[in-house]
Motif scaffolding. Structure first.
Motif: not given
Length: 234
Positions: A151-158, A44-47
């Motif tokens: 997708r749900t931890v590293s990228e959003p936080g960064n 799925k695209a997005g978070v």
């Protein structure tokens, strides 16, 4: 074979049978968890951080604890970062030179709050990373889990941290402009949204600072669009 020996063998047989039955559930649980991660998060695209139904949690067995690493992180992020960030962005930033000069303390407070939020993200990412490192995952699960985790931890936080850094740069420019206006308040006259300066040297210096602030504002808008795109997948 005596009765006691037969009873012992029967008991051992029962234990072995139970052990085999218990182990046989793991491949199905793992397959269900892999399919869930792939279809509900990775593809799925997005978070997307789905909330497990009781049936899904049961079908994953102990692997539901692996998913808890992701959900626990996101719950903490929502409470400790996203909600405070929404509150912070909801505060009216100064929109005129006169406002900026008078409300420098508000700009400084926003700057400090942003830096604190980045520190919170670092702490939450580190805690999730420690939990993740302790997980024992089969070879077929690990690459799918790694993608879901990113997708749900590293990228959003960064991405949140990147946005905050850009915003702090803008706030630094706003503070410089406020300091300049205060230092030359006797030479600046405000009329609505404009500031009039008769001294050419002061005007030239003000224009340099204003150009810098405008550029930083544009960078914040760009970073905000990037963050929104990452979250929505659009």
């Amino acid at each position: 074979m005596s009765f006691s020996q037969r009873a012992l063998m029967w008991a051992l047989g029962g234990v072995l049978a139970l052990g085999i039955a218990g182990c046989s559930a793991e491949p199905k649980e793992r397959a269900a968890f892999i399919a869930f991660l792939q279809t509900r998060i990775v593809d799925k695209a997005g978070v997307h951080v789905p909330r497990l139904t009781p049936e899904e949690e049961k079908s994953f067995g102990d692997y539901s604890k692996h998913f808890a690493v992701i959900t626990d992180y996101n719950k903490s992020m929502d409470a400790k970062v996203q909600q405070p960030l929404r509150d912070m962005m909801g505060k009216n930033m100064p929109n005129t030179m006169a406002d900026l000069m008078e409300r420098r303390a508000d700009v400084v407070a926003l700057h400090k709050a942003s830096a604190q939020l980045r520190a919170v993200i670092d702490t939450e990412q580190a805690a999730a990373g420690t939990k993740r490192a302790a997980l024992k995952q089969p070879d077929d699960l690990k690459p799918v889990y790694d993608k879901a985790y990113a997708r749900t931890v590293s990228e959003p936080g960064n991405n949140f941290k990147e946005f905050l850094v850009v915003m702090e740069d803008m706030l630094t420019s706003a503070e410089k402009m406020a300091d300049f206006l205060n230092a030359h308040k006797d030479q600046v006259k405000f009329s609505g949204i404009t500031a009039q300066i008769n001294d050419q040297k002061v005007l030239d210096d003000a224009n340099v600072l204003m150009k810098e602030l405008s550029a930083k504002n544009a960078e914040v808008a760009q970073a905000q669009r990037k963050l929104a795109s990452m979250i929505s997948g659009r």
